[in-house]
Design a protein around this motif. Structure first.
Motif, PDB file in Angstrom:
ATOM      1  N   SER A  65      17.162 192.835  64.029  1.00  0.00           N
ATOM      2  CA  SER A  65      18.567 192.475  64.153  1.00  0.00           C
ATOM      3  C   SER A  65      19.188 192.416  62.772  1.00  0.00           C
ATOM      4  O   SER A  65      18.516 192.172  61.782  1.00  0.00           O
ATOM      5  N   ASN A  66      20.484 192.645  62.724  1.00  0.00           N
ATOM      6  CA  ASN A  66      21.205 192.588  61.470  1.00  0.00           C
ATOM      7  C   ASN A  66      22.525 191.864  61.713  1.00  0.00           C
ATOM      8  O   ASN A  66      23.490 192.474  62.158  1.00  0.00           O
ATOM      9  N   ILE A  67      22.510 190.570  61.460  1.00  0.00           N
ATOM     10  CA  ILE A  67      23.726 189.781  61.615  1.00  0.00           C
ATOM     11  C   ILE A  67      24.085 189.283  60.217  1.00  0.00           C
ATOM     12  O   ILE A  67      23.341 188.507  59.624  1.00  0.00           O
ATOM     13  N   PRO A  68      25.233 189.771  59.685  1.00  0.00           N
ATOM     14  CA  PRO A  68      25.540 189.585  58.269  1.00  0.00           C
ATOM     15  C   PRO A  68      25.965 188.187  57.844  1.00  0.00           C
ATOM     16  O   PRO A  68      26.179 187.946  56.673  1.00  0.00           O
ATOM     17  N   LEU A  69      26.095 187.276  58.782  1.00  0.00           N
ATOM     18  CA  LEU A  69      26.499 185.929  58.412  1.00  0.00           C
ATOM     19  C   LEU A  69      25.938 184.917  59.391  1.00  0.00           C
ATOM     20  O   LEU A  69      25.426 185.271  60.442  1.00  0.00           O
ATOM     21  N   GLU A  70      26.027 183.665  59.013  1.00  0.00           N
ATOM     22  CA  GLU A  70      25.571 182.565  59.864  1.00  0.00           C
ATOM     23  C   GLU A  70      26.442 182.516  61.119  1.00  0.00           C
ATOM     24  O   GLU A  70      27.670 182.509  61.014  1.00  0.00           O
ATOM     25  N   ILE A  71      25.821 182.506  62.303  1.00  0.00           N
ATOM     26  CA  ILE A  71      26.604 182.479  63.540  1.00  0.00           C
ATOM     27  C   ILE A  71      26.812 181.070  64.084  1.00  0.00           C
ATOM     28  O   ILE A  71      27.607 180.887  64.992  1.00  0.00           O
ATOM     29  N   SER A  72      26.126 180.096  63.529  1.00  0.00           N
ATOM     30  CA  SER A  72      26.301 178.717  64.005  1.00  0.00           C
ATOM     31  C   SER A  72      27.752 178.296  63.807  1.00  0.00           C
ATOM     32  O   SER A  72      28.332 178.486  62.740  1.00  0.00           O
ATOM     33  N   GLY A  73      28.328 177.773  64.874  1.00  0.00           N
ATOM     34  CA  GLY A  73      29.711 177.318  64.831  1.00  0.00           C
ATOM     35  C   GLY A  73      30.740 178.419  65.000  1.00  0.00           C
ATOM     36  O   GLY A  73      31.936 178.165  65.033  1.00  0.00           O
ATOM     37  N   LYS A  74      30.308 179.664  65.125  1.00  0.00           N
ATOM     38  CA  LYS A  74      31.222 180.800  65.281  1.00  0.00           C
ATOM     39  C   LYS A  74      31.368 181.172  66.753  1.00  0.00           C
ATOM     40  O   LYS A  74      30.533 180.833  67.589  1.00  0.00           O
ATOM     41  N   LYS A  75      32.425 181.922  67.041  1.00  0.00           N
ATOM     42  CA  LYS A  75      32.594 182.530  68.360  1.00  0.00           C
ATOM     43  C   LYS A  75      31.961 183.916  68.268  1.00  0.00           C
ATOM     44  O   LYS A  75      32.425 184.765  67.507  1.00  0.00           O
ATOM     45  N   VAL A  76      30.904 184.116  69.011  1.00  0.00           N
ATOM     46  CA  VAL A  76      30.213 185.404  68.998  1.00  0.00           C
ATOM     47  C   VAL A  76      30.655 186.204  70.217  1.00  0.00           C
ATOM     48  O   VAL A  76      30.576 185.717  71.343  1.00  0.00           O
ATOM     49  N   ILE A  77      31.146 187.409  69.966  1.00  0.00           N
ATOM     50  CA  ILE A  77      31.472 188.316  71.065  1.00  0.00           C
ATOM     51  C   ILE A  77      30.325 189.319  71.134  1.00  0.00           C
ATOM     52  O   ILE A  77      30.155 190.159  70.253  1.00  0.00           O
ATOM     53  N   LEU A  78      29.507 189.175  72.160  1.00  0.00           N
ATOM     54  CA  LEU A  78      28.354 190.026  72.401  1.00  0.00           C
ATOM     55  C   LEU A  78      28.850 191.301  73.069  1.00  0.00           C
ATOM     56  O   LEU A  78      29.651 191.232  74.010  1.00  0.00           O
ATOM     57  N   ILE A  79      28.383 192.457  72.609  1.00  0.00           N
ATOM     58  CA  ILE A  79      28.936 193.721  73.091  1.00  0.00           C
ATOM     59  C   ILE A  79      27.821 194.648  73.552  1.00  0.00           C
ATOM     60  O   ILE A  79      26.829 194.849  72.857  1.00  0.00           O
ATOM     61  N   ASP A  80      28.026 195.230  74.754  1.00  0.00           N
ATOM     62  CA  ASP A  80      27.079 196.208  75.280  1.00  0.00           C
ATOM     63  C   ASP A  80      27.848 197.334  75.950  1.00  0.00           C
ATOM     64  O   ASP A  80      29.041 197.210  76.235  1.00  0.00           O
TER      65      ASP A  80
END
Length: 179
Positions: A90-105
């Motif tokens: 996986s490559n997630i460029p920043l900390e996702i804690s506390g963020k709104k993540v829009i998961l895309i498929d």
């Protein structure tokens, strides 16, 4: 399998992604604290296209990452009988804690891929919210999963298959039903 019908051509895919980009911005009142995370493989290309459209609309960059769900799949034991799973990471460029993540498929079908992606995301951090965007929702859910943003609903039979082709991988943009 034979191609039964073309559901979306290049222009229709572009329109659907533009609409989804607008819906993401509207629902989140902008893109502050939002991250797009594409599920490998085609989800990452859709996420990048959405990021481009959001940038065109808002004039701001939105972070884009990708997630590999290979080791989180509930059918991994079936896949390993024919060989080891290919893990791309996986490559997630920043900390996702506390963020709104829009998961895309690309396609929402049984919901099992989304379940695996949720598990993978939670292992990385604790988002404040996870939303789901898909290009195609074909129905036939096995798990209680619903997309927040859908490019097109395509009712299918169990014997049919949805084929999503994107130029980044397949040299053409097209969504077809195969029978």
């Amino acid at each position: 399998m034979l191609e039964k019908a073309v559901v979306l051509d290049e222009q229709a895919i572009r329109r659907a992604l533009t609409r989804i980009a607008h819906e993401i911005i509207e629902r989140n009142k902008g893109i502050e604290h939002c991250v797009l995370v594409g599920i490998r493989t085609r989800g990452i290309f859709i996420a990048r296209r959405l990021a481009e459209r959001i940038h065109q609309i808002e004039g701001k960059e939105i972070a884009v990452g990708d997630i590999d769900i290979t080791l989180y799949r509930d059918d991994l034991s079936k896949k390993t009988e024919t060989g080891d799973p290919l893990v791309k990471g996986s490559n997630i460029p920043l900390e996702i804690s506390g963020k709104k993540v829009i998961l895309i498929d690309d396609v929402l079908y049984t919901g099992r891929t989304v379940r695996a992606a949720l598990d993978a995301l939670i292992d990385i951090g604790r988002p404040s919210q996870i939303q789901l965007a898909v290009l195609i929702d074909r129905g036939h859910r096995e798990l209680p999963v619903r997309a927040d943003f859908v490019g097109k609903n395509v009712p299918t039979s169990q014997s049919e298959k949805i084929s999503v082709k994107l130029s980044e991988v397949d040299q053409i943009d097209q969504v077809s039903i195969l029978e």
